[in-house]
Design a protein around this motif. Structure first.
Motif, PDB file in Angstrom:
ATOM      1  N   GLY A 110      70.308 -55.641  34.038  1.00 35.83           N
ATOM      2  CA  GLY A 110      69.548 -56.665  35.036  1.00 35.83           C
ATOM      3  C   GLY A 110      68.266 -55.869  35.863  1.00 35.83           C
ATOM      4  O   GLY A 110      67.702 -56.576  36.610  1.00 35.83           O
ATOM      5  N   THR A 111      68.369 -54.730  35.583  1.00 36.24           N
ATOM      6  CA  THR A 111      67.114 -53.823  36.226  1.00 36.24           C
ATOM      7  C   THR A 111      66.089 -53.612  35.398  1.00 36.24           C
ATOM      8  O   THR A 111      66.267 -53.535  34.279  1.00 36.24           O
ATOM      9  CB  THR A 111      67.650 -52.527  36.671  1.00 36.24           C
ATOM     10  OG1 THR A 111      68.722 -52.703  37.699  1.00 36.24           O
ATOM     11  CG2 THR A 111      66.573 -51.695  37.364  1.00 36.24           C
ATOM     12  N   TYR A 112      64.716 -53.791  35.760  1.00 35.93           N
ATOM     13  CA  TYR A 112      63.533 -53.497  34.862  1.00 35.93           C
ATOM     14  C   TYR A 112      63.544 -52.220  34.418  1.00 35.93           C
ATOM     15  O   TYR A 112      63.764 -51.100  35.212  1.00 35.93           O
ATOM     16  CB  TYR A 112      62.189 -53.798  35.562  1.00 35.93           C
ATOM     17  CG  TYR A 112      61.100 -53.827  34.901  1.00 35.93           C
ATOM     18  CD1 TYR A 112      60.740 -55.084  34.161  1.00 35.93           C
ATOM     19  CD2 TYR A 112      60.203 -52.625  34.677  1.00 35.93           C
ATOM     20  CE1 TYR A 112      59.420 -54.905  33.393  1.00 35.93           C
ATOM     21  CE2 TYR A 112      59.096 -52.718  33.731  1.00 35.93           C
ATOM     22  CZ  TYR A 112      58.892 -53.729  33.139  1.00 35.93           C
ATOM     23  OH  TYR A 112      57.875 -53.966  32.420  1.00 35.93           O
ATOM     24  N   ASP A 133      59.814 -60.089  29.653  1.00 38.38           N
ATOM     25  CA  ASP A 133      59.119 -59.692  31.095  1.00 38.38           C
ATOM     26  C   ASP A 133      60.364 -59.013  31.797  1.00 38.38           C
ATOM     27  O   ASP A 133      60.223 -58.256  32.702  1.00 38.38           O
ATOM     28  CB  ASP A 133      58.741 -60.838  32.036  1.00 38.38           C
ATOM     29  CG  ASP A 133      60.011 -61.852  32.175  1.00 38.38           C
ATOM     30  OD1 ASP A 133      61.152 -61.897  31.275  1.00 38.38           O
ATOM     31  OD2 ASP A 133      60.051 -62.572  33.118  1.00 38.38           O
ATOM     32  N   ALA A 134      61.507 -58.536  31.180  1.00 39.35           N
ATOM     33  CA  ALA A 134      62.678 -57.893  31.834  1.00 39.35           C
ATOM     34  C   ALA A 134      62.600 -56.326  31.462  1.00 39.35           C
ATOM     35  O   ALA A 134      63.363 -55.682  31.997  1.00 39.35           O
ATOM     36  CB  ALA A 134      63.839 -58.454  31.396  1.00 39.35           C
ATOM     37  N   PHE A 135      61.755 -56.047  30.658  1.00 39.79           N
ATOM     38  CA  PHE A 135      61.787 -54.395  29.980  1.00 39.79           C
ATOM     39  C   PHE A 135      60.228 -54.339  29.507  1.00 39.79           C
ATOM     40  O   PHE A 135      59.445 -55.149  29.390  1.00 39.79           O
ATOM     41  CB  PHE A 135      62.785 -54.135  29.116  1.00 39.79           C
ATOM     42  CG  PHE A 135      62.655 -54.855  27.803  1.00 39.79           C
ATOM     43  CD1 PHE A 135      62.099 -54.328  26.686  1.00 39.79           C
ATOM     44  CD2 PHE A 135      63.125 -56.234  27.611  1.00 39.79           C
ATOM     45  CE1 PHE A 135      61.860 -55.220  25.505  1.00 39.79           C
ATOM     46  CE2 PHE A 135      63.079 -56.675  26.307  1.00 39.79           C
ATOM     47  CZ  PHE A 135      62.396 -56.212  25.341  1.00 39.79           C
ATOM     48  N   LEU A 157      69.168 -52.533  29.229  1.00 36.17           N
ATOM     49  CA  LEU A 157      68.850 -53.775  29.365  1.00 36.17           C
ATOM     50  C   LEU A 157      69.807 -54.850  29.801  1.00 36.17           C
ATOM     51  O   LEU A 157      69.283 -55.808  30.368  1.00 36.17           O
ATOM     52  CB  LEU A 157      68.382 -54.376  27.584  1.00 36.17           C
ATOM     53  CG  LEU A 157      67.334 -53.714  27.092  1.00 36.17           C
ATOM     54  CD1 LEU A 157      67.271 -54.169  25.702  1.00 36.17           C
ATOM     55  CD2 LEU A 157      66.022 -53.924  27.822  1.00 36.17           C
ATOM     56  N   ILE A 216      67.383 -61.909  26.737  1.00 34.77           N
ATOM     57  CA  ILE A 216      66.797 -61.047  27.690  1.00 34.77           C
ATOM     58  C   ILE A 216      65.165 -61.125  27.601  1.00 34.77           C
ATOM     59  O   ILE A 216      64.686 -61.015  26.436  1.00 34.77           O
ATOM     60  CB  ILE A 216      67.154 -59.529  27.608  1.00 34.77           C
ATOM     61  CG1 ILE A 216      68.690 -59.219  27.860  1.00 34.77           C
ATOM     62  CG2 ILE A 216      66.361 -58.538  28.655  1.00 34.77           C
ATOM     63  CD1 ILE A 216      69.373 -57.997  27.672  1.00 34.77           C
TER      64      ILE A 216
END
Length: 75
Positions: free
Chosen positions: A8-10, A36-38, A5, A33
């Motif tokens: 910064g990468t999905y 929409d980031a994971f 998490l 976070i």
């Protein structure tokens, strides 16, 4: 999960474990976070109640459908 998490990468968090899901949500909120980031990933039909609750709470869900080709046998 924290490393993923925070990268910064999905990423997809693949689990049916309510404690892992709760820890993921808590960590994401603590670290700001966004939802929409994971995504959460689960096998289709397993813990439908949990899948539906996460979706209602605004989390992205991906459902996995395990399949085997005709003639494939698992020993």
């Amino acid at each position: 999960m924290k490393l993923l998490l925070s990268s910064g990468t999905y990423h997809g968090i693949a689990t049916h474990d309510p404690r892992m899901i709760e820890a993921t949500i808590d960590y994401a909120q603590k670290e700001s976070i966004g939802k929409d980031a994971f995504e959460f990933q689960m096998l289709y039909g397993v813990r439908r109640d949990l899948q539906e609750q996460l979706a209602r709470d605004g989390y992205k869900m991906r459902f996995m459908f395990p399949m085997a080709s005709t003639g494939t046998h698992i020993s």
